[in-house]
Design a protein around this motif. Structure first.
Motif, short mmCIF file in Angstrom:
data_model
loop_
_atom_site.label_atom_id
_atom_site.label_comp_id
_atom_site.label_asym_id
_atom_site.label_seq_id
_atom_site.Cartn_x
_atom_site.Cartn_y
_atom_site.Cartn_z
N GLY A 21 0.82 -1.48 -0.01
CA GLY A 21 0.11 0.10 -0.01
C GLY A 21 0.70 1.16 -0.09
O GLY A 21 0.46 2.17 -0.89
N PHE A 22 1.99 1.23 0.82
CA PHE A 22 2.71 2.49 0.84
C PHE A 22 3.48 2.55 -0.60
O PHE A 22 3.68 3.74 -0.82
CB PHE A 22 3.87 2.26 2.02
N SER A 23 4.02 1.63 -1.13
CA SER A 23 4.49 1.62 -2.18
C SER A 23 3.57 2.34 -3.45
O SER A 23 3.87 3.00 -4.31
CB SER A 23 5.07 0.33 -2.84
N VAL A 24 2.33 1.65 -3.53
CA VAL A 24 1.28 2.15 -4.49
C VAL A 24 0.99 3.84 -4.20
O VAL A 24 1.04 4.43 -4.96
CB VAL A 24 -0.08 1.60 -4.27
N ILE A 25 0.91 4.27 -3.04
CA ILE A 25 0.80 5.68 -2.62
C ILE A 25 1.84 6.35 -3.32
O ILE A 25 1.82 7.67 -3.81
CB ILE A 25 0.51 5.80 -1.52
N LEU A 26 3.24 6.00 -2.85
CA LEU A 26 4.37 6.66 -3.51
C LEU A 26 4.48 6.81 -4.97
O LEU A 26 4.76 7.90 -5.35
CB LEU A 26 5.71 5.98 -2.72
N VAL A 27 4.10 5.64 -5.52
CA VAL A 27 4.36 5.70 -6.98
C VAL A 27 3.07 6.85 -7.39
O VAL A 27 3.55 7.48 -8.39
CB VAL A 27 4.31 4.38 -7.49
N ARG A 29 2.00 9.45 -6.00
CA ARG A 29 2.47 10.79 -6.02
C ARG A 29 3.52 11.22 -6.77
O ARG A 29 3.64 12.39 -7.14
CB ARG A 29 2.72 10.94 -4.49
N ILE A 30 4.48 10.22 -7.30
CA ILE A 30 5.42 10.52 -8.15
C ILE A 30 5.14 10.71 -9.50
O ILE A 30 5.39 11.59 -10.31
CB ILE A 30 6.37 9.48 -8.08
N LEU A 31 4.22 9.89 -9.84
CA LEU A 31 3.63 10.06 -11.32
C LEU A 31 2.45 11.07 -11.62
O LEU A 31 2.48 11.65 -12.75
CB LEU A 31 3.10 8.71 -12.02
N GLU A 32 1.87 11.29 -10.72
CA GLU A 32 0.57 12.41 -10.91
C GLU A 32 1.06 13.69 -11.45
O GLU A 32 0.30 14.10 -12.30
CB GLU A 32 -0.20 12.44 -9.60
N PRO A 33 2.08 14.29 -10.88
CA PRO A 33 2.40 15.64 -11.52
C PRO A 33 2.97 15.48 -13.05
O PRO A 33 2.91 16.17 -13.69
CB PRO A 33 3.68 16.03 -10.59
N LYS A 34 3.76 14.35 -13.25
CA LYS A 34 4.10 13.97 -14.79
C LYS A 34 2.60 14.03 -15.50
O LYS A 34 3.06 14.53 -16.58
CB LYS A 34 4.77 12.78 -14.67
N LYS A 35 1.78 13.32 -15.24
CA LYS A 35 0.46 13.22 -15.82
C LYS A 35 0.07 14.60 -16.04
O LYS A 35 -0.42 14.89 -17.27
CB LYS A 35 -0.48 12.29 -15.33
N ALA A 36 -0.29 15.41 -15.07
CA ALA A 36 -0.39 16.86 -15.21
C ALA A 36 0.29 17.65 -16.24
O ALA A 36 -0.32 18.60 -16.81
CB ALA A 36 -0.74 17.26 -13.88
N LEU A 37 1.55 17.47 -16.00
CA LEU A 37 2.55 18.37 -17.06
C LEU A 37 2.18 17.93 -18.33
O LEU A 37 2.23 18.61 -19.39
CB LEU A 37 3.84 18.09 -16.37
#
Length: 55
Positions: A21-27, A29-37
């Motif tokens: 669960g922690f790994s999924v949340i971390l990934v 958070r990392i990928l979300e800004p890239k999608k917005a950009l």
């Protein structure tokens, strides 16, 4: 003896679930800004294409 084995197994399974669960949340958070950009870049490219085709 069976009780101790069962408790250890449940603790191990809970730890694996927590780490997953922690790994999924971390990934996310990392990928979300890239999608917005990437979406902003796509919108700008589409706008540039429209402006070029107006002439």
């Amino acid at each position: 003896m069976f009780d101790i084995t069962l408790i250890l197994f449940m603790a191990f399974a809970g730890g694996i679930i927590a780490i997953t669960g922690f790994s999924v949340i971390l990934v996310r958070r990392i990928l979300e800004p890239k999608k917005a950009l990437q979406q902003r870049i796509d919108n700008l490219e589409e706008e540039v294409w429209k402006l070029k085709n107006q002439k």
